[in-house]
Write an enzyme that holds these catalytic residues in place. Structure first.
Site, PDB file in Angstrom:
ATOM      1  N   ASP A 161       0.894  -1.186   0.155  1.00  0.00           N
ATOM      2  CA  ASP A 161      -0.206  -0.149  -0.322  1.00  0.00           C
ATOM      3  C   ASP A 161       0.924   1.036  -0.046  1.00  0.00           C
ATOM      4  OD1 ASP A 161       0.779   0.366   2.899  1.00  0.00           O
ATOM      5  OD2 ASP A 161      -1.399  -0.885   3.771  1.00  0.00           O
ATOM      6  N   SER A 162       0.041   2.174  -0.138  1.00  0.00           N
ATOM      7  CA  SER A 162       0.946   3.245  -0.333  1.00  0.00           C
ATOM      8  C   SER A 162       2.381   4.178   0.525  1.00  0.00           C
ATOM      9  CB  SER A 162      -0.158   5.088  -0.575  1.00  0.00           C
ATOM     10  OG  SER A 162      -0.491   4.753   0.227  1.00  0.00           O
TER      11      SER A 162
END
Length: 76
Positions: A34-35
């Site tokens: 994920d980011s």
């Protein structure tokens, strides 16, 4: 070797098995990054290799191979 260092960072950050971290592995689709994890991986890569990775470069990196290729270009 750059690939081994990259693999170790990804395994440490994500807690995935080393066997999952293949050159062709897509960070998001295959490894579930994920980011926030991308940010943590990038910080670790910058520390390990003594380089700075601009945000616009991060956006273009999708696979483990692209990370390795990028670092090879930046550390020559």
């Amino acid at each position: 070797m750059i690939l081994e260092k990259v693999k170790n960072i990804i395994v440490d950050q994500l807690g995935v098995d080393e066997e999952e971290v293949k050159l062709e592995a897509n960070l998001i689709d295959d490894l579930g990054v994920d980011s926030l994890e991308i940010f943590e991986i990038v910080m670790s890569l910058e520390d390990e290799f003594g380089i700075e990775i601009p945000n616009e470069d991060i956006e273009g990196i999708k696979t483990v191979k692209e990370i390795v290729d990028y670092i090879e270009r930046r550390t020559k």
